[in-house]
Write a protein that holds these residues in place. Structure first.
Motif, PDB file in Angstrom:
ATOM      1  N   VAL A  52       0.757  -1.150  -0.201  1.00  0.00           N
ATOM      2  CA  VAL A  52      -0.334  -0.070  -0.232  1.00  0.00           C
ATOM      3  C   VAL A  52       1.201   1.172  -0.074  1.00  0.00           C
ATOM      4  O   VAL A  52       0.852   2.268  -0.889  1.00  0.00           O
ATOM      5  N   THR A  61      -2.819   3.159  -8.094  1.00  0.00           N
ATOM      6  CA  THR A  61      -4.315   2.933  -7.245  1.00  0.00           C
ATOM      7  C   THR A  61      -4.436   1.899  -6.365  1.00  0.00           C
ATOM      8  O   THR A  61      -3.411   1.056  -6.642  1.00  0.00           O
ATOM      9  N   TYR A  63      -6.596   0.311  -5.041  1.00  0.00           N
ATOM     10  CA  TYR A  63      -7.636  -0.983  -4.818  1.00  0.00           C
ATOM     11  C   TYR A  63      -7.172  -1.387  -6.660  1.00  0.00           C
ATOM     12  O   TYR A  63      -8.937  -2.513  -6.419  1.00  0.00           O
ATOM     13  N   SER A  72      -7.470  -8.088  -3.193  1.00  0.00           N
ATOM     14  CA  SER A  72      -7.493  -6.503  -3.544  1.00  0.00           C
ATOM     15  C   SER A  72      -7.522  -5.898  -1.682  1.00  0.00           C
ATOM     16  O   SER A  72      -7.707  -6.425  -0.821  1.00  0.00           O
ATOM     17  N   ASN A  73      -6.809  -4.575  -1.903  1.00  0.00           N
ATOM     18  CA  ASN A  73      -6.810  -3.689  -1.085  1.00  0.00           C
ATOM     19  C   ASN A  73      -7.359  -3.887  -0.298  1.00  0.00           C
ATOM     20  O   ASN A  73      -8.527  -2.787  -1.388  1.00  0.00           O
ATOM     21  N   HIS A  74      -8.023  -3.469   1.403  1.00  0.00           N
ATOM     22  CA  HIS A  74      -9.288  -2.559   1.394  1.00  0.00           C
ATOM     23  C   HIS A  74      -9.947  -1.486   2.436  1.00  0.00           C
ATOM     24  O   HIS A  74      -9.845  -1.330   3.317  1.00  0.00           O
ATOM     25  N   GLN A 221      -8.498   8.272  -4.734  1.00  0.00           N
ATOM     26  CA  GLN A 221      -8.394   6.541  -3.704  1.00  0.00           C
ATOM     27  C   GLN A 221      -9.771   6.345  -3.145  1.00  0.00           C
ATOM     28  O   GLN A 221     -10.114   6.207  -2.444  1.00  0.00           O
ATOM     29  N   ASP A 224     -12.102   5.822  -4.893  1.00  0.00           N
ATOM     30  CA  ASP A 224     -11.709   4.255  -5.493  1.00  0.00           C
ATOM     31  C   ASP A 224     -12.251   3.137  -4.340  1.00  0.00           C
ATOM     32  O   ASP A 224     -12.404   2.506  -4.145  1.00  0.00           O
ATOM     33  N   TRP A 225     -11.714   3.672  -3.052  1.00  0.00           N
ATOM     34  CA  TRP A 225     -12.312   2.788  -1.832  1.00  0.00           C
ATOM     35  C   TRP A 225     -13.599   2.683  -1.498  1.00  0.00           C
ATOM     36  O   TRP A 225     -13.810   1.485  -1.240  1.00  0.00           O
ATOM     37  N   ARG A 228     -15.032   0.443  -3.950  1.00  0.00           N
ATOM     38  CA  ARG A 228     -14.161  -1.197  -3.624  1.00  0.00           C
ATOM     39  C   ARG A 228     -14.979  -1.658  -2.921  1.00  0.00           C
ATOM     40  O   ARG A 228     -15.157  -3.234  -2.571  1.00  0.00           O
ATOM     41  N   LYS A 232     -16.798  -5.023  -2.513  1.00  0.00           N
ATOM     42  CA  LYS A 232     -16.709  -6.672  -2.045  1.00  0.00           C
ATOM     43  C   LYS A 232     -17.991  -7.282  -0.809  1.00  0.00           C
ATOM     44  O   LYS A 232     -18.123  -8.155  -0.912  1.00  0.00           O
TER      45      LYS A 232
END
Length: 397
Positions: A52, A61, A63, A72-74, A221, A224-225, A228, A232
């Motif tokens: 990250v 990005t 995510y 993926s990163n959350h 971001q 995008d978070w 995401r 999820k």
């Protein structure tokens, strides 16, 4: 039950009632897990966390899919600041320190609770199995529990500025710690708490701009978070290893993916907020601690993102409930405490045959059943019972 009583009596030995003993076990298991995961090469969660920071610095990005890991990163972009010191180290050292730091943070948070020495020792041991589960997958949920606990502790100590700090930082990393705002009505400095929340929101929102491409990137971001997290949420609906919650229990047993989770969340919120009407109970420490227990279970029961590694949060709540309950039904509470420990602690471990885990425990979300009963018990006790008899000597601040 007699065998279990004998085991509990064994752990009642003075050796196990020392803080140094608990501290050793908490730390050594984290280090052991880190070493094992490094040796077998299975530490994908840490890889997600580690990258990250460099991805944020490079303006990539946070995510999307990246070749360094799968999934993926959350977590929010401010998480890049938290993981930065670990990400620049070799994996073996970074992961050992990462797990250790999370463990120390939670150990410290529990130590700050306004409980007796022996009560805190009890919480440490009761949550130990779930701590190991979270340590084994390098999870940040250990620190999420600490953020929530410290938001309560700081408000209790009239340190609202720092309460706001942990609430906002935790929220901008993983949403869950926003529940710390539920302690707002216990604050003696409500205006200060509100202004402090605004202050820390600005600070933590701006900090990533110092080492990333800038404001536009940070804003993008956050957008995008949230996107995401929505994706999820949809993917978690019927996932066996996700949505290990009350929401997931109903969803998976019914097999119905059409209804809104609000049909369960709204009644849950109503039950959660009714105790706030009992203003005369606010002055009792155990009532306030019971709200902390309520919250620690609520975030697991009513989240589609709940997973086995997040149960460290809920089990601390169960332990606090048992210590603070004013109920006269001691046998019921004790039996529920033990059943919860057995079912939650062992149901998803290798001690249970895989065909039982895959054929019954996971499809029917058995891990969450006792937590639902504990949470309903907490709601009942907070709504109907008088806490003055529990701790009259501690009723005033």
């Amino acid at each position: 039950m007699n065998g279990l009583t004998n085991i509990l009596s064994f752990f009642n030995h003075k050796f196990f009632r020392k803080e140094k003993t608990v501290f050793f076990f908490w730390i050594i298991t984290g280090i052991a897990y880190a070493v094992i995961k490094i040796l077998i090469g299975k530490y994908n969660n840490y890889k997600i966390f580690k990258y990250v920071f460099p991805h944020a610095v490079d303006g990539l990005t946070l995510y999307g899919d990246h070749p360094e890991y799968y999934d993926s990163n959350h977590y929010g972009i401010v998480f890049s600041l938290i993981i930065a010191p670990f990400s620049i180290l070799p994996d073996w050292l970074g992961m050992i320190l990462w797990i250790t730091a999370n463990t120390l943070f939670l150990f410290y948070a529990i130590k700050q609770l306004p409980l007796t020495y022996n009560q805190k020792i009890f919480i440490y041991w009761y949550a130990y199995i779930e701590l190991m589960t979270a340590q084994g997958v390098q999870q940040f949920n250990i620190s999420v529990a600490a953020f929530i606990i410290l938001s309560f502790v700081f408000i209790e100590k009239k340190k609202d500025f720092w309460a706001a700090c942990v609430i906002i930082l935790g929220t901008l990393i993983k949403i869950y710690p926003i529940v710390g705002l539920a302690f707002f009505f216990f604050s003696k400095q409500k205006t200060k708490l509100i202004l402090s929340c605004i202050f820390w929101t600005v600070i933590f929102f701006a900090l990533p701009m110092l080492y990333t491409p800038g404001a536009d990137y940070v804003i993008s971001q956050y957008v995008d978070w949230f996107e995401r997290l929505q994706i999820k949420n949809a993917l978690n609906t019927f996932a066996l290893s996700q949505n290990v919650s009350l929401l997931g229990l109903v969803r998976k047993i019914s097999g119905n993916g059409e209804y809104s989770n609000l049909w369960l969340i709204i009644p849950g919120l109503i039950l959660f907020f009714i105790p706030y009407l009992r203003i005369q109970q606010y002055k009792y420490l155990h009532f306030r601690l019971m709200l902390l227990a309520n919250i620690l279970l609520f975030v697991i029961l009513f989240s589609t993102g709940s997973e086995a590694s997040g149960y460290i949060i809920a089990m601390i709540g169960v332990a606090i409930w048992y210590l603070c309950s004013p109920s006269i039904h001691k046998k019921y509470n004790y039996r529920l405490l033990i059943i919860t420990l057995i079912v939650v602690g062992l149901s998803t471990t290798e001690l249970v045959p895989s065909f039982i885990r895959s054929g019954f425990i996971r499809p029917y979300v058995l891990k969450v059943w006792p937590l639902i009963i504990v949470w309903l018990t907490i709601c009942y006790e907070m709504i109907f019972l008088d806490f003055s008899n529990k701790d009259s000597s501690q009723s005033l601040r």
